[in-house]
Design a protein around this motif. Structure first.
Motif, PDB file in Angstrom:
ATOM      1  N   LYS A   1     104.534 -71.798  -6.468  1.00  0.00           N
ATOM      2  CA  LYS A   1     104.430 -73.247  -6.616  1.00  0.00           C
ATOM      3  C   LYS A   1     104.482 -73.605  -8.096  1.00  0.00           C
ATOM      4  CE  LYS A   1     101.631 -74.017  -2.455  1.00  0.00           C
ATOM      5  NZ  LYS A   1     100.341 -74.549  -1.930  1.00  0.00           N
ATOM      6  N   LYS A   2     105.092 -74.749  -8.395  1.00  0.00           N
ATOM      7  CA  LYS A   2     105.131 -75.195  -9.781  1.00  0.00           C
ATOM      8  C   LYS A   2     103.714 -75.354 -10.315  1.00  0.00           C
ATOM      9  CE  LYS A   2     109.392 -77.826  -9.080  1.00  0.00           C
ATOM     10  NZ  LYS A   2     109.988 -79.184  -9.038  1.00  0.00           N
ATOM     11  N   ILE A   3     103.531 -75.007 -11.560  1.00  0.00           N
ATOM     12  CA  ILE A   3     102.207 -75.140 -12.181  1.00  0.00           C
ATOM     13  C   ILE A   3     102.058 -76.583 -12.656  1.00  0.00           C
ATOM     14  CG2 ILE A   3     100.652 -74.286 -13.960  1.00  0.00           C
ATOM     15  CD1 ILE A   3     102.246 -71.703 -14.000  1.00  0.00           C
TER      16      ILE A   3
ATOM     17  N   GLY B   1     100.306 -76.378 -16.634  1.00  0.00           N
ATOM     18  CA  GLY B   1     101.756 -76.375 -16.642  1.00  0.00           C
ATOM     19  C   GLY B   1     102.333 -77.529 -17.438  1.00  0.00           C
ATOM     20  N   PRO B   2     103.648 -77.648 -17.427  1.00  0.00           N
ATOM     21  CA  PRO B   2     104.572 -76.836 -16.628  1.00  0.00           C
ATOM     22  C   PRO B   2     104.915 -75.465 -17.226  1.00  0.00           C
ATOM     23  CG  PRO B   2     105.791 -78.505 -17.816  1.00  0.00           C
ATOM     24  CD  PRO B   2     104.339 -78.771 -18.091  1.00  0.00           C
ATOM     25  N   LEU B   3     104.515 -75.188 -18.478  1.00  0.00           N
ATOM     26  CA  LEU B   3     104.748 -73.872 -19.083  1.00  0.00           C
ATOM     27  C   LEU B   3     103.413 -73.292 -19.536  1.00  0.00           C
ATOM     28  CD1 LEU B   3     107.980 -74.363 -21.246  1.00  0.00           C
ATOM     29  CD2 LEU B   3     107.739 -73.054 -19.137  1.00  0.00           C
ATOM     30  N   TYR B   4     103.121 -72.102 -19.060  1.00  0.00           N
ATOM     31  CA  TYR B   4     101.811 -71.477 -19.251  1.00  0.00           C
ATOM     32  C   TYR B   4     102.025 -70.046 -19.730  1.00  0.00           C
ATOM     33  CZ  TYR B   4      97.161 -69.780 -17.622  1.00  0.00           C
ATOM     34  OH  TYR B   4      95.909 -69.229 -17.519  1.00  0.00           O
TER      35      TYR B   4
ATOM     36  N   VAL C   1      97.845 -69.849 -23.260  1.00  0.00           N
ATOM     37  CA  VAL C   1      98.006 -71.232 -23.702  1.00  0.00           C
ATOM     38  C   VAL C   1      98.577 -72.102 -22.589  1.00  0.00           C
ATOM     39  CG1 VAL C   1      99.039 -72.743 -25.444  1.00  0.00           C
ATOM     40  CG2 VAL C   1      98.396 -70.407 -26.045  1.00  0.00           C
ATOM     41  N   PHE C   2      97.944 -73.269 -22.406  1.00  0.00           N
ATOM     42  CA  PHE C   2      98.429 -74.262 -21.454  1.00  0.00           C
ATOM     43  C   PHE C   2      99.551 -75.109 -22.075  1.00  0.00           C
ATOM     44  CE2 PHE C   2      93.836 -74.410 -19.742  1.00  0.00           C
ATOM     45  CZ  PHE C   2      94.103 -73.379 -18.853  1.00  0.00           C
ATOM     46  N   TYR C   3     100.311 -75.752 -21.209  1.00  0.00           N
ATOM     47  CA  TYR C   3     101.368 -76.743 -21.542  1.00  0.00           C
ATOM     48  C   TYR C   3     102.053 -76.495 -22.896  1.00  0.00           C
ATOM     49  CZ  TYR C   3      96.717 -79.028 -22.140  1.00  0.00           C
ATOM     50  OH  TYR C   3      95.398 -79.298 -22.355  1.00  0.00           O
ATOM     51  N   ILE C   4     102.753 -75.374 -22.946  1.00  0.00           N
ATOM     52  CA  ILE C   4     103.479 -74.989 -24.163  1.00  0.00           C
ATOM     53  C   ILE C   4     104.717 -75.870 -24.349  1.00  0.00           C
ATOM     54  CG2 ILE C   4     104.878 -73.149 -25.192  1.00  0.00           C
ATOM     55  CD1 ILE C   4     102.923 -71.155 -23.996  1.00  0.00           C
ATOM     56  N   THR C   5     104.921 -76.313 -25.579  1.00  0.00           N
ATOM     57  CA  THR C   5     106.094 -77.123 -25.911  1.00  0.00           C
ATOM     58  C   THR C   5     107.007 -76.461 -26.939  1.00  0.00           C
ATOM     59  OG1 THR C   5     104.826 -78.300 -27.615  1.00  0.00           O
ATOM     60  CG2 THR C   5     104.912 -79.303 -25.416  1.00  0.00           C
TER      61      THR C   5
ATOM     62  N   PHE D   1     103.009 -69.657 -30.311  1.00  0.00           N
ATOM     63  CA  PHE D   1     103.258 -70.639 -29.255  1.00  0.00           C
ATOM     64  C   PHE D   1     102.394 -71.871 -29.524  1.00  0.00           C
ATOM     65  CE2 PHE D   1     104.021 -66.414 -27.694  1.00  0.00           C
ATOM     66  CZ  PHE D   1     105.269 -66.534 -27.091  1.00  0.00           C
ATOM     67  N   VAL D   2     103.016 -73.037 -29.424  1.00  0.00           N
ATOM     68  CA  VAL D   2     102.329 -74.292 -29.737  1.00  0.00           C
ATOM     69  C   VAL D   2     102.268 -75.145 -28.472  1.00  0.00           C
ATOM     70  CG1 VAL D   2     102.289 -76.330 -31.233  1.00  0.00           C
ATOM     71  CG2 VAL D   2     103.255 -74.180 -32.076  1.00  0.00           C
ATOM     72  N   ALA D   3     101.091 -75.691 -28.209  1.00  0.00           N
ATOM     73  CA  ALA D   3     100.879 -76.498 -27.007  1.00  0.00           C
ATOM     74  C   ALA D   3     101.020 -77.983 -27.322  1.00  0.00           C
ATOM     75  CB  ALA D   3      99.499 -76.226 -26.432  1.00  0.00           C
ATOM     76  N   TYR D   4     101.069 -78.757 -26.274  1.00  0.00           N
ATOM     77  CA  TYR D   4     101.202 -80.211 -26.390  1.00  0.00           C
ATOM     78  C   TYR D   4     100.116 -80.803 -27.279  1.00  0.00           C
ATOM     79  CZ  TYR D   4     101.740 -85.076 -24.916  1.00  0.00           C
ATOM     80  OH  TYR D   4     101.926 -86.444 -24.895  1.00  0.00           O
ATOM     81  N   ASP D   5      98.885 -80.262 -27.180  1.00  0.00           N
ATOM     82  CA  ASP D   5      97.754 -80.810 -27.924  1.00  0.00           C
ATOM     83  C   ASP D   5      97.541 -80.127 -29.267  1.00  0.00           C
ATOM     84  OD1 ASP D   5      96.914 -78.373 -27.039  1.00  0.00           O
ATOM     85  OD2 ASP D   5      95.009 -79.073 -26.180  1.00  0.00           O
ATOM     86  N   ALA D   6      98.540 -79.373 -29.745  1.00  0.00           N
ATOM     87  CA  ALA D   6      98.525 -78.687 -31.047  1.00  0.00           C
ATOM     88  C   ALA D   6      97.743 -77.382 -31.033  1.00  0.00           C
ATOM     89  CB  ALA D   6      98.011 -79.593 -32.164  1.00  0.00           C
ATOM     90  N   TYR D   7      97.219 -76.974 -29.885  1.00  0.00           N
ATOM     91  CA  TYR D   7      96.623 -75.645 -29.773  1.00  0.00           C
ATOM     92  C   TYR D   7      97.725 -74.599 -29.975  1.00  0.00           C
ATOM     93  CZ  TYR D   7      93.468 -72.019 -27.999  1.00  0.00           C
ATOM     94  OH  TYR D   7      92.664 -70.916 -27.879  1.00  0.00           O
ATOM     95  N   ARG D   8      97.364 -73.436 -30.441  1.00  0.00           N
ATOM     96  CA  ARG D   8      98.384 -72.420 -30.685  1.00  0.00           C
ATOM     97  C   ARG D   8      97.840 -71.020 -30.426  1.00  0.00           C
ATOM     98  NH1 ARG D   8      96.439 -74.180 -35.423  1.00  0.00           N
ATOM     99  NH2 ARG D   8      95.659 -72.629 -36.903  1.00  0.00           N
TER     100      ARG D   8
END
Length: 377
Positions: A194-196, A202-205, A226-230, A165-172
């Motif tokens: 409630k929406k994250i 969020g929005p995907l965690y 992982v936060f904010y997965i893209t 899983f890859v996050a917005y900031d390139a964390y994985r």
């Protein structure tokens, strides 16, 4: 009956626009709601009085009646609420991209619309959250998309062993395929109904049901959440590098001269802390293979998978002079055994620098999941 002249019609239109502008753009919440409503209403009345006075002073001989003024006010209110409803609807749509990559049945990137993600979000998990440090024992209700649901939807090629899983900031973060199949590991959209929010990851965690299955707590501790997965990568993708208008695959890359460097890498996570051997091809040789010529003023833009590595506003830039003075390579293998770089380490292709090219501010330039090169002047 009131029959406005053309000039009065213009004033009436101005009145409607003024009235609409003075109305709030959306419903306000809180204890000051009534006070704000009164202030807005007074503002509308002031606009009405001013426009009426202007019409009189400008020589508009026929003035609108109180009934006409009230009708215009109601029209402005109706238009305003239509605009407000549209605005709220647009704001409710998260500007977020989620894409499934890798060794699926399709074998190509699969972008999912937000409506599709919400449709698939049918799994609930009640668990503690290691990032909720104020109360480590608090149980939260998460609703989201089971990773196994995505795999069932898009298929998995044989011999795949893990999902990254890859996050917005390139964390994985990487999870084994067996665990994804065995446990309800989810991409959560909601926490406690409630929406994250972005500030809460969020929005995907990525969430693990560690309360019901405590064995997951030891294997997938806080850094795996992982936060904010893209992006989700099934297995490891084959090399597909866009260079200008050309696509170079693994076969094309293998024909280029290969070099080895041994460095302490600048990748964020998943690599040894000591020096490692990296094997790959010089960036300059890749550009030559794609027949892209560099001038002294040329700049090479490197783009990875994560949105932060694809930023148009703040791209990863390499000067032509840098490519000539030291070895900058696209690494495809690592270690003494020259193992292919897997998705769990940011592969199949990463950007790497020899020590002669490195500066203290170079950390961001160690790009993982390299997908595209562009030359600008």
């Amino acid at each position: 009956m009131y029959q406005p002249t053309a000039y009065c019609l213009l004033l009436r239109r101005t009145l409607r626009e003024l009235a609409s502008a003075l109305l709030p753009m959306g419903k306000k919440k809180g204890k000051h709601k009534k006070a704000k409503t009164k202030t807005t209403f007074l503002g509308i009345l002031v606009a009405v009085v001013l426009c009426t006075m202007l019409a009189y002073l400008s020589g508009c001989s026929e003035q609108p009646t109180h009934t006409e003024l009230e009708r215009l006010r109601q029209e402005a209110i109706a238009e305003n609420y239509q605009i407000a409803a549209l605005h709220e609807k647009q704001q409710a749509k998260p500007n977020w991209q989620f894409t499934v990559h890798g060794r699926t049945a399709l074998g190509q990137p699969i972008p999912l619309s937000w409506s599709k993600v919400k449709t698939l979000a049918m799994t609930s998990v009640w668990t503690t959250d290691p990032h909720h440090t104020s109360d480590s024992q608090a149980i939260f209700h998460f609703r989201g998309v089971a990773v196994s649901t995505l795999l069932d939807e898009f298929g998995v090629a044989p011999n795949v062993k893990d999902i990254t899983f890859v996050a917005y900031d390139a964390y994985r973060s990487t999870v084994t395929l067996n665990d994804v199949r065995q446990y309800p590991i989810i991409l959560a959209l909601e926490r406690n109904h409630k929406k994250i929010s972005r500030s809460d990851g969020g929005p995907l965690y990525l969430v693990f049901p560690q309360t019901k299955f405590p064995q997951l707590r030891q294997k997938y501790f806080d850094r795996f959440w992982v936060f904010y997965i893209t992006d989700m990568v099934v297995g490891t993708e084959p090399i597909q590098l866009q260079v200008g208008k050309q696509i170079l695959d693994a076969a094309a890359i293998s024909k280029l001269p290969h070099i080895t460097i041994e460095e302490t890498v600048g990748y964020r996570i998943g690599w040894p802390a000591n020096k490692v051997k990296l094997y790959g091809v010089r960036l300059s040789d890749v550009l030559d293979a794609a027949e892209l010529k560099l001038s002294r003023r040329s700049v090479v833009i490197v783009r990875g998978k994560a949105p932060i590595d694809r930023s148009r506003a703040n791209p990863i830039r390499l000067e032509a002079a840098d490519l000539k003075r030291c070895d900058i390579l696209l690494a495809t293998h690592w270690g003494d055994e020259q193992m292919p770089i897997p998705a769990s380490m940011g592969g199949p292709m990463t950007l790497a620098f020899s020590s002669a090219c490195q500066t203290p501010s170079d950390a961001r330039r160690w790009v993982t999941f390299v997908e595209e090169l562009e030359v600008t002047q």
